[in-house]
Scaffold this motif. Sequence first.
Motif, PDB file in Angstrom:
ATOM      1  N   THR A  38      -0.604   3.532   4.628  1.00 53.31           N
ATOM      2  CA  THR A  38      -1.927   3.080   4.196  1.00 53.31           C
ATOM      3  C   THR A  38      -2.627   3.978   3.142  1.00 53.31           C
ATOM      4  O   THR A  38      -3.353   3.184   2.457  1.00 53.31           O
ATOM      5  N   LYS A  39      -2.158   5.197   2.955  1.00 55.17           N
ATOM      6  CA  LYS A  39      -2.699   6.099   1.892  1.00 55.17           C
ATOM      7  C   LYS A  39      -1.879   5.839   0.511  1.00 55.17           C
ATOM      8  O   LYS A  39      -2.519   5.680  -0.460  1.00 55.17           O
ATOM      9  N   ALA A  40      -0.595   5.447   0.683  1.00 53.10           N
ATOM     10  CA  ALA A  40       0.179   5.747  -0.600  1.00 53.10           C
ATOM     11  C   ALA A  40       0.244   4.304  -1.412  1.00 53.10           C
ATOM     12  O   ALA A  40       0.423   4.287  -2.466  1.00 53.10           O
ATOM     13  N   GLY A  44      -3.404  -3.980  -1.274  1.00 51.42           N
ATOM     14  CA  GLY A  44      -3.863  -4.256   0.365  1.00 51.42           C
ATOM     15  C   GLY A  44      -3.024  -4.622   1.332  1.00 51.42           C
ATOM     16  O   GLY A  44      -2.989  -4.135   2.444  1.00 51.42           O
ATOM     17  N   LEU A  45      -1.699  -5.386   0.800  1.00 45.87           N
ATOM     18  CA  LEU A  45      -0.689  -5.822   1.839  1.00 45.87           C
ATOM     19  C   LEU A  45      -0.249  -4.512   2.594  1.00 45.87           C
ATOM     20  O   LEU A  45      -0.064  -4.348   3.616  1.00 45.87           O
ATOM     21  N   GLY A  46       0.283  -3.536   1.544  1.00 47.82           N
ATOM     22  CA  GLY A  46       1.047  -2.716   1.803  1.00 47.82           C
ATOM     23  C   GLY A  46      -0.037  -1.564   2.959  1.00 47.82           C
ATOM     24  O   GLY A  46       0.314  -0.781   3.749  1.00 47.82           O
ATOM     25  N   GLN A  47      -1.191  -1.558   2.490  1.00 55.18           N
ATOM     26  CA  GLN A  47      -2.318  -0.660   3.056  1.00 55.18           C
ATOM     27  C   GLN A  47      -2.536  -1.311   4.643  1.00 55.18           C
ATOM     28  O   GLN A  47      -2.649  -0.431   5.557  1.00 55.18           O
ATOM     29  N   ALA A  48      -2.485  -2.667   4.677  1.00 53.00           N
ATOM     30  CA  ALA A  48      -2.618  -3.440   6.107  1.00 53.00           C
ATOM     31  C   ALA A  48      -1.335  -3.423   6.790  1.00 53.00           C
ATOM     32  O   ALA A  48      -1.419  -3.479   8.033  1.00 53.00           O
TER      33      ALA A  48
END
Length: 69
Positions: A38-40, A44-48
């Motif tokens: 979520t942080k790295a 938005g897709l990677g965070q979600a």
Amino acid sequence: MHSLPEGTMRMEEIMERVNDLMAMPPTWTDGRLGRVMTKACLCGLGQAAPSPVLTTMQHFKDEYLSKFN
């Protein structure tokens, strides 16, 4: 490092191990991988991406842990 592909593949491996009763609870209960993703991740897709796993771990932790008792 490509956080999204590597993180989601690792998260999938962990969940498969949990489902196959091969992962011990400390491997996944702290949700560290999901929080790092979520942080790295910059997109938005990677965070979600870790949200479904983190949410089920939060709300259904007893069900996960019952697999190991």
